[in-house]
Design a protein around this motif. Structure first.
Motif, PDB file in Angstrom:
ATOM      1  N   SER A 212       0.828  -1.205   0.000  1.00  0.00           N
ATOM      2  CA  SER A 212       0.000   0.000   0.000  1.00  0.00           C
ATOM      3  C   SER A 212       0.862   1.254   0.000  1.00  0.00           C
ATOM      4  CB  SER A 212      -0.925   0.003   1.224  1.00  0.00           C
ATOM      5  OG  SER A 212      -1.771  -1.118   1.216  1.00  0.00           O
ATOM      6  N   LEU A 213       1.930   1.236   0.797  1.00  0.00           N
ATOM      7  CA  LEU A 213       2.858   2.366   0.821  1.00  0.00           C
ATOM      8  C   LEU A 213       3.525   2.539  -0.542  1.00  0.00           C
ATOM      9  CD1 LEU A 213       4.467   4.597   2.231  1.00  0.00           C
ATOM     10  CD2 LEU A 213       6.055   2.837   3.048  1.00  0.00           C
ATOM     11  N   ILE A 214       3.897   1.414  -1.156  1.00  0.00           N
ATOM     12  CA  ILE A 214       4.535   1.467  -2.478  1.00  0.00           C
ATOM     13  C   ILE A 214       3.573   2.033  -3.516  1.00  0.00           C
ATOM     14  CG2 ILE A 214       5.414   0.020  -4.360  1.00  0.00           C
ATOM     15  CD1 ILE A 214       6.531  -1.857  -2.162  1.00  0.00           C
ATOM     16  N   ALA A 215       2.336   1.557  -3.506  1.00  0.00           N
ATOM     17  CA  ALA A 215       1.348   2.034  -4.471  1.00  0.00           C
ATOM     18  C   ALA A 215       1.065   3.525  -4.279  1.00  0.00           C
ATOM     19  CB  ALA A 215       0.059   1.236  -4.327  1.00  0.00           C
ATOM     20  N   THR A 216       0.974   3.960  -3.026  1.00  0.00           N
ATOM     21  CA  THR A 216       0.721   5.378  -2.742  1.00  0.00           C
ATOM     22  C   THR A 216       1.893   6.239  -3.197  1.00  0.00           C
ATOM     23  OG1 THR A 216      -0.621   4.786  -0.810  1.00  0.00           O
ATOM     24  CG2 THR A 216       0.200   7.040  -0.924  1.00  0.00           C
ATOM     25  N   SER A 217       3.105   5.793  -2.874  1.00  0.00           N
ATOM     26  CA  SER A 217       4.299   6.563  -3.239  1.00  0.00           C
ATOM     27  C   SER A 217       4.426   6.706  -4.745  1.00  0.00           C
ATOM     28  CB  SER A 217       5.556   5.887  -2.666  1.00  0.00           C
ATOM     29  OG  SER A 217       5.533   5.872  -1.258  1.00  0.00           O
ATOM     30  N   TYR A 218       4.293   5.583  -5.455  1.00  0.00           N
ATOM     31  CA  TYR A 218       4.476   5.638  -6.903  1.00  0.00           C
ATOM     32  C   TYR A 218       3.279   6.260  -7.609  1.00  0.00           C
ATOM     33  CZ  TYR A 218       8.853   3.114  -6.653  1.00  0.00           C
ATOM     34  OH  TYR A 218      10.160   2.762  -6.384  1.00  0.00           O
ATOM     35  N   GLY A 219       2.123   6.258  -6.962  1.00  0.00           N
ATOM     36  CA  GLY A 219       0.989   6.997  -7.516  1.00  0.00           C
ATOM     37  C   GLY A 219       1.280   8.490  -7.541  1.00  0.00           C
ATOM     38  N   HIS A 220       1.822   9.015  -6.433  1.00  0.00           N
ATOM     39  CA  HIS A 220       2.215  10.426  -6.380  1.00  0.00           C
ATOM     40  C   HIS A 220       3.358  10.717  -7.356  1.00  0.00           C
ATOM     41  CE1 HIS A 220      -0.304  11.798  -3.088  1.00  0.00           C
ATOM     42  NE2 HIS A 220       0.028  10.722  -2.381  1.00  0.00           N
ATOM     43  N   VAL A 221       4.300   9.761  -7.447  1.00  0.00           N
ATOM     44  CA  VAL A 221       5.437   9.945  -8.357  1.00  0.00           C
ATOM     45  C   VAL A 221       4.956  10.025  -9.800  1.00  0.00           C
ATOM     46  CG1 VAL A 221       7.467   8.802  -9.339  1.00  0.00           C
ATOM     47  CG2 VAL A 221       7.170   8.907  -6.861  1.00  0.00           C
ATOM     48  N   LEU A 222       4.055   9.125 -10.184  1.00  0.00           N
ATOM     49  CA  LEU A 222       3.541   9.121 -11.561  1.00  0.00           C
ATOM     50  C   LEU A 222       2.851  10.439 -11.890  1.00  0.00           C
ATOM     51  CD1 LEU A 222       3.041   7.607 -14.201  1.00  0.00           C
ATOM     52  CD2 LEU A 222       0.956   6.654 -13.179  1.00  0.00           C
ATOM     53  N   GLY A 223       2.056  10.938 -10.939  1.00  0.00           N
ATOM     54  CA  GLY A 223       1.397  12.221 -11.160  1.00  0.00           C
ATOM     55  C   GLY A 223       2.394  13.347 -11.335  1.00  0.00           C
ATOM     56  N   ALA A 224       3.453  13.340 -10.517  1.00  0.00           N
ATOM     57  CA  ALA A 224       4.473  14.388 -10.601  1.00  0.00           C
ATOM     58  C   ALA A 224       5.262  14.288 -11.906  1.00  0.00           C
ATOM     59  CB  ALA A 224       5.422  14.293  -9.404  1.00  0.00           C
ATOM     60  N   VAL A 225       5.561  13.070 -12.338  1.00  0.00           N
ATOM     61  CA  VAL A 225       6.319  12.871 -13.576  1.00  0.00           C
ATOM     62  C   VAL A 225       5.527  13.381 -14.777  1.00  0.00           C
ATOM     63  CG1 VAL A 225       7.221  11.111 -15.159  1.00  0.00           C
ATOM     64  CG2 VAL A 225       7.707  10.956 -12.713  1.00  0.00           C
ATOM     65  N   LEU A 226       4.238  13.095 -14.802  1.00  0.00           N
ATOM     66  CA  LEU A 226       3.407  13.530 -15.925  1.00  0.00           C
ATOM     67  C   LEU A 226       3.281  15.057 -15.995  1.00  0.00           C
ATOM     68  CD1 LEU A 226       0.561  10.843 -15.760  1.00  0.00           C
ATOM     69  CD2 LEU A 226       2.488  10.957 -17.372  1.00  0.00           C
ATOM     70  N   ARG A 227       3.460  15.715 -14.851  1.00  0.00           N
ATOM     71  CA  ARG A 227       3.356  17.181 -14.833  1.00  0.00           C
ATOM     72  C   ARG A 227       4.678  17.868 -15.150  1.00  0.00           C
ATOM     73  NH1 ARG A 227       0.213  15.946 -10.179  1.00  0.00           N
ATOM     74  NH2 ARG A 227       1.999  16.403  -8.835  1.00  0.00           N
ATOM     75  N   MET A 228       5.763  17.121 -15.261  1.00  0.00           N
ATOM     76  CA  MET A 228       7.067  17.729 -15.544  1.00  0.00           C
ATOM     77  C   MET A 228       7.100  18.298 -16.953  1.00  0.00           C
ATOM     78  SD  MET A 228       9.815  15.069 -13.865  1.00  0.00           S
ATOM     79  CE  MET A 228       9.950  14.850 -12.091  1.00  0.00           C
ATOM     80  N   ARG A 229       7.662  19.496 -17.089  1.00  0.00           N
ATOM     81  CA  ARG A 229       7.755  20.133 -18.405  1.00  0.00           C
ATOM     82  C   ARG A 229       8.992  19.686 -19.166  1.00  0.00           C
ATOM     83  NH1 ARG A 229       5.979  26.448 -17.130  1.00  0.00           N
ATOM     84  NH2 ARG A 229       3.859  25.950 -16.345  1.00  0.00           N
ATOM     85  N   SER A 230      10.074  19.424 -18.443  1.00  0.00           N
ATOM     86  CA  SER A 230      11.314  18.993 -19.079  1.00  0.00           C
ATOM     87  C   SER A 230      11.211  17.525 -19.472  1.00  0.00           C
ATOM     88  CB  SER A 230      12.502  19.195 -18.135  1.00  0.00           C
ATOM     89  OG  SER A 230      13.652  18.570 -18.649  1.00  0.00           O
ATOM     90  N   GLU A 231      11.400  17.260 -20.749  1.00  0.00           N
ATOM     91  CA  GLU A 231      11.331  15.880 -21.224  1.00  0.00           C
ATOM     92  C   GLU A 231      12.467  15.041 -20.654  1.00  0.00           C
ATOM     93  OE1 GLU A 231      11.261  13.376 -25.444  1.00  0.00           O
ATOM     94  OE2 GLU A 231      10.980  15.551 -25.432  1.00  0.00           O
ATOM     95  N   GLU A 232      13.658  15.645 -20.520  1.00  0.00           N
ATOM     96  CA  GLU A 232      14.807  14.921 -19.977  1.00  0.00           C
ATOM     97  C   GLU A 232      14.574  14.535 -18.515  1.00  0.00           C
ATOM     98  OE1 GLU A 232      19.617  15.526 -19.213  1.00  0.00           O
ATOM     99  OE2 GLU A 232      18.463  17.044 -20.305  1.00  0.00           O
ATOM    100  N   ALA A 233      14.075  15.478 -17.721  1.00  0.00           N
ATOM    101  CA  ALA A 233      13.792  15.193 -16.311  1.00  0.00           C
ATOM    102  C   ALA A 233      12.701  14.142 -16.177  1.00  0.00           C
ATOM    103  CB  ALA A 233      13.371  16.477 -15.595  1.00  0.00           C
ATOM    104  N   ARG A 234      11.683  14.240 -17.036  1.00  0.00           N
ATOM    105  CA  ARG A 234      10.599  13.270 -17.002  1.00  0.00           C
ATOM    106  C   ARG A 234      11.099  11.869 -17.345  1.00  0.00           C
ATOM    107  NH1 ARG A 234       7.210  16.054 -19.694  1.00  0.00           N
ATOM    108  NH2 ARG A 234       7.588  15.176 -21.764  1.00  0.00           N
TER     109      ARG A 234
END
Length: 313
Positions: A212-234
């Motif tokens: 559950s902790l893993i799913a929650t953490s990576y759920g937030h990570v996925l949301g943050a990655v999709l919002r990144m403007r830099s393609e390299e950082a993403r």
């Protein structure tokens, strides 16, 4: 008391993987190659993390602990299995069986907790980068590792003591290639139904909570990655996190099958295959998953090889 003394005084017989194989020599060769590859990969990763200052970061500190567990897992089971095959026998003492159960349950739970903590590390790195140095400072990382070890030791002490307290007064032939709790419980001449139910229930705490902790953490990570403007950082964030998710899926998938699915729903052959997966295949794949897609690890390896080349000249 007589039943317990009888079980302590007797050896167990491990059936092994090779008795069911149509080509035991080929299977032995493949497993030996995987075993050597896993040891080389994990020890190399541990060495690079120790000697290269660029890898002295929280992520690699936790990754080093993962490699340590992945060295231990195969060492507990594979050498004994190989020795039995070469000598043509599969006996293991009561003490040896207890040692296998203890160390495997210790490392299994400790690695599960560690993978959850590694997911939190990635969440902080991606979602709260300005606070990373504070939230993942050295003391916090040490507490993370210590907590994973303590959880493993506590679980190992409980499971080993309870499992081996049951009397084994009938067959001592374990239909498995190492001593594992579900396989041993099938041999007990006592009623183990309550303990098996407790094992499945404890799986919720040991497996589902970290998941559950893993799913929650990576759920937030996925949301943050999709919002990144830099393609390299993403791309960098996605590559790092996807490797972690792959390792998590490989480990937890087999663990959930073994310890949360009731024994009546899987056969000894399936148990052997799943156990082989998390005791050898996953530890072998983990260094490949983390290093082949990681520039820092490759750079550290190249640096070490160049330094060794200069000394050789």
């Amino acid at each position: 008391m007589t039943d317990v003394n009888q079980s302590v005084a007797s050896d167990f017989i491990l059936v092994g993987l090779f008795s069911r194989s149509g080509s035991p020599q080929l299977l032995f060769f493949l497993l030996a190659v995987m075993f050597i590859m896993g040891l080389l990969g994990n020890t190399t990763l541990l060495f690079l993390i120790c000697v290269d200052s660029r890898l002295h970061t929280p992520m690699y500190f936790l990754l080093g602990q993962l490699s340590l567990f992945d060295v231990g897992f195969p060492l507990v089971t594979i050498p004994k299995m190989a020795s039995d095959f070469l000598q043509g026998e599969g006996s293991i003492s009561f003490g040896g069986c207890a040692a296998q159960i203890f160390f495997l349950t210790l490392m299994g739970v400790a690695e599960g907790v560690l993978l959850a903590l590694m997911s939190y590390d990635r969440y902080v790195a991606v979602c709260r980068p300005l606070q990373y140095s504070l939230l993942m400072r050295r003391r916090v990382c040490l507490l993370m590792v210590i907590s994973s070890w303590l959880a493993g030791v506590l679980n190992a002490c409980i499971q080993t003591s309870i499992t081996l307290h049951f009397p084994y007064c009938a067959s001592h032939t374990v239909d498995h290639f190492f001593c594992e709790v579900p396989a041993l419980l099938k041999l007990s001449c006592a009623d183990t139904a309550a303990y098996e139910l407790a094992l499945s229930t404890s799986g919720v705490l040991i497996l589902v909570l970290p998941l559950s902790l893993i799913a929650t953490s990576y759920g937030h990570v996925l949301g943050a990655v999709l919002r990144m403007r830099s393609e390299e950082a993403r791309h960098k964030a996605f590559t790092t996190c996807s490797s972690h998710i792959t390792a998590v899926g490989l480990f937890y998938g087999s663990a959930v099958f073994m310890y949360m699915v009731p024994g009546a729903y899987h056969s000894p052959r399936q148990d052997n295959m799943v156990s082989l997966f998390y005791s050898l295949i996953t530890p072998t794949l983990n260094p490949l998953i983390y290093s082949l897609r990681n520039r820092e690890v490759w750079a550290a390896l190249v640096k070490v090889l160049r330094r060794a080349g200069r000394k050789a000249k």
